[in-house]
Structure formats: C-alpha cells, structure tokens
Scaffold this motif. Structure first.
Motif, PDB file in Angstrom:
ATOM      1  N   GLY A   1      33.857  47.892  47.109  1.00 60.28           N
ATOM      2  CA  GLY A   1      35.126  48.116  46.437  1.00 60.28           C
ATOM      3  C   GLY A   1      35.033  47.966  44.928  1.00 60.28           C
ATOM      4  N   LEU A   2      35.916  48.670  44.229  1.00 60.62           N
ATOM      5  CA  LEU A   2      36.100  48.487  42.792  1.00 60.62           C
ATOM      6  C   LEU A   2      37.403  47.720  42.588  1.00 60.62           C
ATOM      7  N   TYR A   3      37.379  46.740  41.698  1.00 62.22           N
ATOM      8  CA  TYR A   3      38.519  45.847  41.535  1.00 62.22           C
ATOM      9  C   TYR A   3      38.915  45.730  40.069  1.00 62.22           C
ATOM     10  N   THR A   4      40.167  45.328  39.881  1.00 63.03           N
ATOM     11  CA  THR A   4      40.630  44.900  38.566  1.00 63.03           C
ATOM     12  C   THR A   4      41.164  43.483  38.708  1.00 63.03           C
ATOM     13  N   SER A   5      40.993  42.675  37.677  1.00 63.52           N
ATOM     14  CA  SER A   5      41.466  41.287  37.712  1.00 63.52           C
ATOM     15  C   SER A   5      42.253  41.004  36.440  1.00 63.52           C
ATOM     16  N   GLN A   6      43.338  40.244  36.599  1.00 65.17           N
ATOM     17  CA  GLN A   6      44.238  39.960  35.485  1.00 65.17           C
ATOM     18  C   GLN A   6      44.732  38.523  35.559  1.00 65.17           C
ATOM     19  N   TRP A   7      45.082  37.992  34.388  1.00 73.34           N
ATOM     20  CA  TRP A   7      45.860  36.762  34.319  1.00 73.34           C
ATOM     21  C   TRP A   7      47.311  37.134  34.067  1.00 73.34           C
ATOM     22  N   PHE A   8      48.212  36.508  34.810  1.00 74.32           N
ATOM     23  CA  PHE A   8      49.641  36.675  34.558  1.00 74.32           C
ATOM     24  C   PHE A   8      50.168  35.369  33.990  1.00 74.32           C
ATOM     25  N   ASN A   9      50.880  35.476  32.869  1.00 73.89           N
ATOM     26  CA  ASN A   9      51.445  34.304  32.201  1.00 73.89           C
ATOM     27  C   ASN A   9      52.870  34.097  32.708  1.00 73.89           C
ATOM     28  N   PRO A  10      53.130  33.043  33.496  1.00 74.83           N
ATOM     29  CA  PRO A  10      54.470  32.862  34.064  1.00 74.83           C
ATOM     30  C   PRO A  10      55.495  32.383  33.051  1.00 74.83           C
TER      31      PRO A  10
END
Length: 449
Positions: free
Chosen positions: A263-272
């Motif tokens: 698989g190809l993935y993307t990863s992110q941080w979300f600032n709550p």
C-alpha cells in the motif's frame, strides 16, 4: 430517589413526560446520578422507572440512566437499557481504559460521554480548582478514540444557566470563579469541539473501532496520558491515534503494525487546538512486514492526533484475501505454508513442493460468501511464473476469470466476477516451484466515478 417509597410518584411524573413529549424525536435519560451511593440514591428504584418508561413508549426509543463517576457496568442485559450514559466528572483525568471498559462490556451497548470536565467549571465541582481547559479537550478525544458515539460538551455559565456573574446561585460561582453564558459561548475549547466534529465527519468514522493491536507504543505512559488508536479493521486503510499531552514533556514513540506492504500511505498530524493539519509524509510504503515508525510529534507539551490513510486507488479498498481461509496443492515444509500468502507479511512466503514443480501448483482462497472482484495482486519471488490462470467458484463449477503469462506486481485487472472462492493455478515457470509472498483480492468496480 433514595428508596422505593417515592417510586410510584416518579413513575407518575414519567408517564406525564412521555405523554407530553412522546410525539417528538427524543431519547430518555432517567435520573441524575442513579448510582450515587454518597447521597443514598436507590439505583434499582431508578432502573424500575426507566424500564417503566420503555414499556410505555410505543416507539421503544433509546433509553438510559445518567451514571455517577464510578463507571458501573450494570443493566447491559436489560432490553430497556439502550445506551450507556457516562459521567467522567470534573477536574479529573482518566486513562482511555475508563471508556474501553464500557466498550468491551458484554453484551455491548452504545456509549455516550455525557458529563466530563466542563470547561472552567467552578472549584465546588472541580476538586478545589477551576478545571483546566486541556482536561476538557482530552476527555473529548479520549472518549471518542475509545469507541463512544458522542461527547457532551459543557462550560461554566452554560451547563447551569447563569445570565450574569451576579446570579445568586452556587452553581454560577462567586467572584473570579463566576462565568456568565455570554462569556462561556466564546470559550476556546467550545470552538475546538467544532474542530473535532469536522475531523471525524471528514471520513466514515462509524467504520472505525478501538484497536489495541494496531500500534505498539515503546515509549509512552500507561497511565492517564496513555495514547490509543482506532482503525477500520485488519486492512487498516485508516488509522487514527490520540496522543495526549505529555505532562513531563517527553515524546511518544511507537510502531504501527499490519499495514499493507504493497500500500501507499499518507500520514498527517492534526492539531486539535486550531483544527489544522501538517503533513508528515505522502506516498510512503511500510516495511515488508507492514510496519511504520511514528515520528516525533511537532511539540512535546501538547496533545496531537495522528492520521494514517491508504491512498493508492483500488488498493485502498478491502483486501478480501487478507486473513482468509486458504489451501494449496502442496507446501514445501511447515514454515512455507499457504497461510503465509494472506497474512500481510512480505518477510515470509508460501512455496509448493519442489517435486510438484510449477505445473498444476495452486493456491485457493475461500471467502465463505459470494464476493465480486476484478483485481488480483500476486507478489512472487524473482518473477518465476510464465503461465497461470485465475479461476472463481460459482457454486457449481470453477470458471476462468483470467489467463496470463508473466505476473504484473501492480495488479491483474479483468472483468468483474462473483464467487465464493478464488484460485490461482500455475501452469509453467522457471525454477523449482512457485514462491508467493502475498496474494490480494480487490473489487475496484465499487469505486465511485
């Protein structure tokens, strides 16, 4: 209600409320804190009233009772008990296990976190100090990541209607502790709840469930600040993790497991705190064992949400072969068996016996129900195959879906077929016998265009 002597009066009131509001779309929550032993509450008396409401309600709508903070697991086996109404209470931090305990209870019930760390709640309820804002936000995210279906936000000045700071009511506070409603509506965590709502509704959140096996945390506390995660199941095309703020300023370290090696993935941080995303990486692939190491958080003194999503088209759909029942024409030895071809691990493989060779070696996957599929990914060693067939079982016969020669590792696409089993028959090749690291089956026709 402290004893059964007033139970009939409460039932009479309940009957009136049902008659008065029963025509509206509503849910029923009985009692304030039905299990508050400190005030001598009669929990069973309240349960009798709740059951009475359910019996009278012609629509049998969702029914619950408001817990005290002791988090009891009771009434799950009662038909009238439609969902759990929790109260974490105020100025309190809990491990995510507080909610997971209810989530894992048998029989299961949907869970609502109904009263937890109201923003700026007065010291009377906050253990002597005003509840800090990070606790309000943490309760919201922890409860959601642990499988609750909702979170009730509250704020000082709103949970109890305080029109001015001069209202004479101990629930409104005194002096510097007092908050009026028109101030409370602008509290920062109240706005942050809208960030949280937009985050969850940006994807099909109801398909996710708490998944303790998805991430191995190697450097993280196992207390109230314990991180946790939820995923969409074994395929893990979507992983969401909540990392509470570290009270000692350290960094969480961990490894995400069982991602698709192809698989190809993307990863992110979300600032709550402000509702923004920051990209960690795009278009990456996990290790052959399906692993990915979590990088350092942007800051060590704030809470963060990690989002990992598979992005490569049809492969983002469920892999029907993953973990499915599988059999083979032969296995070379006890370490190279057919199940190794559907376990998501590119570090191990299936191989047929050398004596059998390529001709008529096969792998067969049993889905146990009819599925429609039009794409098969075969990851083999050294491109040995020079001839093969993909067949499907229609309930009576094996039929040919595709005939090929060399294997394209990007995937073999053909006209969609429907069957309860799929098999690959190898007809020719170079070397002793087929070696297959992974076999994946997809239905790319279900993608909206």
């Amino acid at each position: 209600m402290k004893n059964a002597s007033t139970e009939s009066d409460h039932k009479r009131l309940a009957r009136y409320i049902l008659a008065r509001y029963g025509a509206y779309p509503t849910v029923w929550i009985t009692a304030q804190e039905f299990n508050d032993v400190h005030s001598g509450s009669c929990g069973q008396c309240w349960a009798n009233v709740a059951a009475y409401v359910y019996d009278l309600d012609p629509y049998k709508r969702a029914n619950s009772m408001h817990n005290a903070y002791t988090n009891p697991i009771v009434y799950h086996d009662q038909s009238w008990y439609g969902f759990v109404t929790l109260q974490q209470s105020h100025n309190r931090v809990s491990s995510v296990d507080y909610w997971l305990t209810q989530y894992n209870a048998i029989p299961p019930r949907p869970i609502l976190e109904d009263e937890a760390n109201y923003e700026d709640i007065i010291p009377w309820y906050g253990g002597g100090t005003i509840t800090p804002k990070w606790k309000t936000r943490q309760s919201a995210w922890q409860s959601q990541i642990a499988g609750t279906f909702g979170f009730t936000y509250g704020a000082q000045g709103i949970w109890w209607a305080c029109y001015t700071t001069l209202d004479i009511n101990y629930n409104c506070g005194n002096g510097s502790d007092a908050r009026a409603w028109n101030t409370a509506i602008d509290f920062p965590v109240g706005e942050q709840m809208s960030f949280m709502a937009r985050f969850w509704t940006s994807f099909e959140w109801w398909l996710l469930a708490p998944d303790g096996d998805a991430i191995i945390w190697s450097s993280a506390p196992n207390n109230t600040q314990k991180p946790y995660q939820k995923t969409d199941g074994n395929n893990r095309t979507l992983v969401i993790a909540y990392l509470p703020l570290q009270l000692n300023g350290t960094i969480y370290n961990g490894t995400v497991r069982n991602l698709s090696p192809t698989g190809l993935y993307t990863s992110q941080w979300f600032n709550p705190r402000n509702g923004t995303y920051s990209i960690i990486d795009e278009g990456w692939m996990p290790t052959k064992a399906g692993l990915w190491n979590i990088p350092s958080q942007p800051t060590s003194t704030d809470d963060w949400i990690l989002k990992i999503q598979r992005i490569n088209g049809p492969n983002a759909l469920p892999n029907f072969a993953f973990g499915a029942s599988i059999r083979s024409s032969s296995n070379r030895n006890i370490n190279q068996t057919s199940n190794k071809a559907v376990d998501g691990d590119l570090g191990i493989y299936w191989q047929a016996r050398d004596a059998q060779g390529f001709s008529n070696s096969w792998l067969a996957v049993d889905f146990h129900v009819n599925i429609t599929f039009n794409k098969v990914c075969i990851i083999e060693y050294d491109q040995r195959t020079t001839g093969y067939r993909i067949e499907y079982w229609n309930g009576t016969h094996w039929l040919i879906a595709y005939t090929g020669f060399t294997i394209n590792h990007e995937g073999i696409i053909f006209k969609a077929v429907t069957g309860s089993q799929m098999r690959i028959i190898f007809t020719s090749g170079i070397g002793y016998s087929p070696i297959i690291y992974e076999l994946e089956v997809y239905d790319s026709t279900s993608i909206a265009t």
